[in-house]
Motif scaffolding. Structure first.
Motif, PDB file in Angstrom:
ATOM      1  N   SER A  16      82.300 121.698  86.883  1.00  0.00           N
ATOM      2  CA  SER A  16      83.126 122.677  86.253  1.00  0.00           C
ATOM      3  C   SER A  16      82.584 123.798  86.437  1.00  0.00           C
ATOM      4  CB  SER A  16      83.166 122.228  84.703  1.00  0.00           C
ATOM      5  OG  SER A  16      81.828 122.246  84.318  1.00  0.00           O
ATOM      6  N   GLY A  17      81.395 124.236  86.992  1.00  0.00           N
ATOM      7  CA  GLY A  17      80.911 125.643  87.057  1.00  0.00           C
ATOM      8  C   GLY A  17      79.864 125.661  86.089  1.00  0.00           C
ATOM      9  N   CYS A  21      79.803 131.334  86.029  1.00  0.00           N
ATOM     10  CA  CYS A  21      80.923 131.428  87.105  1.00  0.00           C
ATOM     11  C   CYS A  21      81.878 130.201  86.669  1.00  0.00           C
ATOM     12  CB  CYS A  21      80.455 131.168  88.440  1.00  0.00           C
ATOM     13  SG  CYS A  21      79.386 129.611  88.904  1.00  0.00           S
ATOM     14  N   SER A  22      82.106 129.857  85.497  1.00  0.00           N
ATOM     15  CA  SER A  22      83.135 128.910  85.276  1.00  0.00           C
ATOM     16  C   SER A  22      84.156 129.736  84.869  1.00  0.00           C
ATOM     17  CB  SER A  22      82.651 128.270  84.019  1.00  0.00           C
ATOM     18  OG  SER A  22      82.590 128.975  82.717  1.00  0.00           O
ATOM     19  N   ALA A  23      85.453 129.074  84.893  1.00  0.00           N
ATOM     20  CA  ALA A  23      86.708 129.727  84.704  1.00  0.00           C
ATOM     21  C   ALA A  23      86.726 130.502  83.537  1.00  0.00           C
ATOM     22  CB  ALA A  23      87.815 128.909  84.944  1.00  0.00           C
ATOM     23  N   ASP A  43      91.455 137.676  91.514  1.00  0.00           N
ATOM     24  CA  ASP A  43      91.871 136.570  92.259  1.00  0.00           C
ATOM     25  C   ASP A  43      92.602 137.084  93.413  1.00  0.00           C
ATOM     26  OD1 ASP A  43      91.069 134.347  90.616  1.00  0.00           O
ATOM     27  OD2 ASP A  43      93.014 134.902  89.337  1.00  0.00           O
ATOM     28  N   THR A  46      89.917 137.537  99.883  1.00  0.00           N
ATOM     29  CA  THR A  46      89.347 136.433 100.909  1.00  0.00           C
ATOM     30  C   THR A  46      88.419 136.831 101.911  1.00  0.00           C
ATOM     31  OG1 THR A  46      91.543 136.827 102.175  1.00  0.00           O
ATOM     32  CG2 THR A  46      91.788 135.353 100.588  1.00  0.00           C
ATOM     33  N   VAL A  72      84.207 135.997  96.260  1.00  0.00           N
ATOM     34  CA  VAL A  72      84.240 134.528  96.432  1.00  0.00           C
ATOM     35  C   VAL A  72      85.592 134.293  97.054  1.00  0.00           C
ATOM     36  CG1 VAL A  72      84.172 132.440  94.907  1.00  0.00           C
ATOM     37  CG2 VAL A  72      82.852 134.357  94.160  1.00  0.00           C
ATOM     38  N   GLY A  74      88.781 132.914  98.167  1.00  0.00           N
ATOM     39  CA  GLY A  74      89.660 131.706  97.824  1.00  0.00           C
ATOM     40  C   GLY A  74      89.207 131.386  96.141  1.00  0.00           C
ATOM     41  N   GLY A  75      88.430 132.117  95.751  1.00  0.00           N
ATOM     42  CA  GLY A  75      88.195 131.872  94.166  1.00  0.00           C
ATOM     43  C   GLY A  75      88.251 133.243  93.280  1.00  0.00           C
ATOM     44  N   ARG A  76      87.584 133.196  92.282  1.00  0.00           N
ATOM     45  CA  ARG A  76      87.390 134.477  91.402  1.00  0.00           C
ATOM     46  C   ARG A  76      86.273 135.253  91.727  1.00  0.00           C
ATOM     47  NH1 ARG A  76      89.983 132.153  85.864  1.00  0.00           N
ATOM     48  NH2 ARG A  76      92.052 132.929  86.352  1.00  0.00           N
ATOM     49  N   SER A  77      86.772 136.352  92.577  1.00  0.00           N
ATOM     50  CA  SER A  77      85.478 137.209  92.771  1.00  0.00           C
ATOM     51  C   SER A  77      85.363 138.369  91.503  1.00  0.00           C
ATOM     52  CB  SER A  77      86.020 138.338  94.000  1.00  0.00           C
ATOM     53  OG  SER A  77      86.300 137.459  95.003  1.00  0.00           O
TER      54      SER A  77
END
Length: 104
Positions: A16-17, A21-23, A43, A46, A72, A74-77
């Motif tokens: 889950s991080g 850096c968790s959501a 979001d 890339t 990041v 493909g993830g949350r930068s």
């Protein structure tokens, strides 16, 4: 050749991080150490070109001293903004550049 190898063991984050850096942690803008720096999650980035596009768009806003992105793919930068820019203007600048500022 030496057969001993010394490596620093770092713990891996859970699926889950971790707390940084968790959501859940990435959703809301946060102030960094009282320096006038605010962090946002972005979001859709890339590559380095994406980073430059967002940094340029946000840096052009009135009140922004500097903007930097930790990519990041493909993830949350993480977007760090130093200065006194309006959050709505920042959201508009990121959206106009073709990306999404994560909402809280």
């Amino acid at each position: 050749m030496c057969e001993t190898e010394i490596r620093t063991q770092l713990p891996l984050a859970a699926a889950s991080g971790c707390s940084c850096c968790s959501a859940e942690a990435a959703l809301a803008p946060t102030a960094a150490n009282g320096t006038g720096t605010v962090e946002f999650a972005v979001d859709g980035l890339t590559c380095g070109h994406c980073v430059q596009t967002v940094e340029k768009a946000v840096s052009a806003l009135d009140g922004v001293e500097s903007a930097s992105v930790d990519l990041v793919p493909g993830g949350r930068s993480r977007l760090r903004v130093r200065g006194m820019a309006d959050a709505a203007a920042m959201r508009e600048a990121v959206t106009a550049a073709g990306y999404t500022l994560a909402s809280s």
